[in-house]
Write a protein that holds these residues in place. Structure first.
Motif, PDB file in Angstrom:
ATOM      1  N   LEU A  59       0.774  -1.236  -0.030  1.00 59.94           N
ATOM      2  CA  LEU A  59       0.096   0.105  -0.024  1.00 59.94           C
ATOM      3  C   LEU A  59       0.645   1.238  -0.137  1.00 59.94           C
ATOM      4  CD1 LEU A  59      -2.627  -0.946   2.707  1.00 59.94           C
ATOM      5  CD2 LEU A  59      -2.799  -1.076   0.052  1.00 59.94           C
ATOM      6  N   ASN A  60       0.254   2.264  -0.651  1.00 61.19           N
ATOM      7  CA  ASN A  60       0.954   3.461  -0.619  1.00 61.19           C
ATOM      8  C   ASN A  60       0.759   4.178   0.623  1.00 61.19           C
ATOM      9  OD1 ASN A  60      -1.180   5.177  -0.772  1.00 61.19           O
ATOM     10  ND2 ASN A  60      -1.078   5.008  -3.115  1.00 61.19           N
ATOM     11  N   ARG A  61       1.509   5.340   0.716  1.00 60.75           N
ATOM     12  CA  ARG A  61       1.349   6.170   2.282  1.00 60.75           C
ATOM     13  C   ARG A  61      -0.009   6.782   2.162  1.00 60.75           C
ATOM     14  NH1 ARG A  61       0.945  11.271   2.940  1.00 60.75           N
ATOM     15  NH2 ARG A  61       1.568  11.976   0.849  1.00 60.75           N
ATOM     16  N   VAL A  62      -1.043   7.093   1.453  1.00 58.23           N
ATOM     17  CA  VAL A  62      -2.304   7.449   1.623  1.00 58.23           C
ATOM     18  C   VAL A  62      -3.050   6.307   1.994  1.00 58.23           C
ATOM     19  CG1 VAL A  62      -4.107   8.644   0.625  1.00 58.23           C
ATOM     20  CG2 VAL A  62      -1.872   9.424   0.140  1.00 58.23           C
ATOM     21  N   ALA A  63      -2.888   5.168   1.351  1.00 55.83           N
ATOM     22  CA  ALA A  63      -3.696   3.986   1.653  1.00 55.83           C
ATOM     23  C   ALA A  63      -3.508   3.705   3.208  1.00 55.83           C
ATOM     24  CB  ALA A  63      -3.383   2.618   0.872  1.00 55.83           C
ATOM     25  N   ALA A  82      -5.426  16.359  15.659  1.00 56.81           N
ATOM     26  CA  ALA A  82      -4.129  16.018  14.779  1.00 56.81           C
ATOM     27  C   ALA A  82      -3.274  14.752  15.129  1.00 56.81           C
ATOM     28  CB  ALA A  82      -3.178  17.166  14.925  1.00 56.81           C
ATOM     29  N   LEU A  83      -3.129  13.870  14.006  1.00 53.25           N
ATOM     30  CA  LEU A  83      -2.503  12.721  14.201  1.00 53.25           C
ATOM     31  C   LEU A  83      -1.295  12.543  13.403  1.00 53.25           C
ATOM     32  CD1 LEU A  83      -2.035   9.757  15.487  1.00 53.25           C
ATOM     33  CD2 LEU A  83      -3.632   9.145  13.779  1.00 53.25           C
ATOM     34  N   GLN A  84       0.046  12.616  13.561  1.00 48.30           N
ATOM     35  CA  GLN A  84       1.088  12.380  12.550  1.00 48.30           C
ATOM     36  C   GLN A  84       1.312  10.957  12.505  1.00 48.30           C
ATOM     37  OE1 GLN A  84       4.793  14.079  13.943  1.00 48.30           O
ATOM     38  NE2 GLN A  84       5.563  13.842  12.009  1.00 48.30           N
ATOM     39  N   ILE A  85       1.297  10.059  11.114  1.00 51.08           N
ATOM     40  CA  ILE A  85       1.638   8.926  11.334  1.00 51.08           C
ATOM     41  C   ILE A  85       2.719   8.445  10.334  1.00 51.08           C
ATOM     42  CG2 ILE A  85       0.369   6.824  10.069  1.00 51.08           C
ATOM     43  CD1 ILE A  85      -2.213   8.525  10.265  1.00 51.08           C
ATOM     44  N   LYS A  86       3.518   7.473  10.925  1.00 56.51           N
ATOM     45  CA  LYS A  86       4.472   6.972  10.174  1.00 56.51           C
ATOM     46  C   LYS A  86       4.181   5.261  10.156  1.00 56.51           C
ATOM     47  CE  LYS A  86       9.268   5.876   9.930  1.00 56.51           C
ATOM     48  NZ  LYS A  86      10.735   5.724  10.770  1.00 56.51           N
ATOM     49  N   ALA A  87       3.600   5.247   8.924  1.00 61.24           N
ATOM     50  CA  ALA A  87       3.241   3.614   8.782  1.00 61.24           C
ATOM     51  C   ALA A  87       4.010   2.813   7.725  1.00 61.24           C
ATOM     52  CB  ALA A  87       1.677   3.593   8.337  1.00 61.24           C
ATOM     53  N   ARG A  88       4.479   1.763   8.286  1.00 62.25           N
ATOM     54  CA  ARG A  88       5.150   0.948   7.486  1.00 62.25           C
ATOM     55  C   ARG A  88       5.074  -0.593   7.418  1.00 62.25           C
ATOM     56  NH1 ARG A  88       7.680   1.988  12.101  1.00 62.25           N
ATOM     57  NH2 ARG A  88       8.925   0.812  13.140  1.00 62.25           N
ATOM     58  N   ALA A  89       5.351  -1.121   6.548  1.00 63.75           N
ATOM     59  CA  ALA A  89       4.990  -2.616   6.283  1.00 63.75           C
ATOM     60  C   ALA A  89       6.607  -3.352   7.001  1.00 63.75           C
ATOM     61  CB  ALA A  89       5.244  -3.244   4.887  1.00 63.75           C
ATOM     62  N   PRO A  90       6.445  -4.586   7.361  1.00 64.59           N
ATOM     63  CA  PRO A  90       7.807  -5.137   7.907  1.00 64.59           C
ATOM     64  C   PRO A  90       8.956  -5.254   7.108  1.00 64.59           C
ATOM     65  CG  PRO A  90       5.733  -6.489   8.222  1.00 64.59           C
ATOM     66  CD  PRO A  90       5.244  -5.350   7.449  1.00 64.59           C
ATOM     67  N   GLY A  91       9.951  -4.753   7.401  1.00 65.19           N
ATOM     68  CA  GLY A  91      11.322  -4.918   6.621  1.00 65.19           C
ATOM     69  C   GLY A  91      11.484  -3.409   6.056  1.00 65.19           C
ATOM     70  N   GLU A  92      10.705  -2.276   6.021  1.00 64.17           N
ATOM     71  CA  GLU A  92      10.944  -1.208   5.601  1.00 64.17           C
ATOM     72  C   GLU A  92      11.479  -0.210   6.510  1.00 64.17           C
ATOM     73  OE1 GLU A  92       6.987  -0.958   2.821  1.00 64.17           O
ATOM     74  OE2 GLU A  92       6.891   0.355   4.652  1.00 64.17           O
TER      75      GLU A  92
END
Length: 92
Positions: A59-63, A82-92
């Motif tokens: 998924l991209n950042r927006v998704a 307000a919510l600052q999000i750093k979302a990543r998949a395993p290994g990123e």
């Protein structure tokens, strides 16, 4: 997060249930925004989230952000301003 508020506990519960994170760190940044827009004095309005989940694979950042917003549901209307999000998949 030394002292967990009711809001943070609910955020964590919802995120765990929906996204089954491998790693997650939720920080309450509200004190740094006291007196700014969106501050209602509750101390539970501004947050930053660092989350790693297999749900984010491909998924991209927006998704990824949309999945987080969906997991949090009505909390995004109130009390979260307000919510600052750093979302990543395993290994990123």
């Amino acid at each position: 997060m030394s002292e967990e508020s009711t809001v943070s506990a609910e955020m964590i519960r919802r995120l765990r249930n929906a996204l089954r994170p491998i790693n997650m760190k939720l920080n309450n940044d509200s004190a740094a925004h006291a007196g700014h827009a969106g501050d209602d004095g509750s101390g539970d309005t501004h947050w930053s989230l660092d989350i790693e989940s297999a749900q984010f694979e491909g998924l991209n950042r927006v998704a990824r952000q949309r999945l987080v917003y969906k997991a949090l549901g009505d909390l995004m209307d109130n009390p979260i301003h307000a919510l600052q999000i750093k979302a990543r998949a395993p290994g990123e």
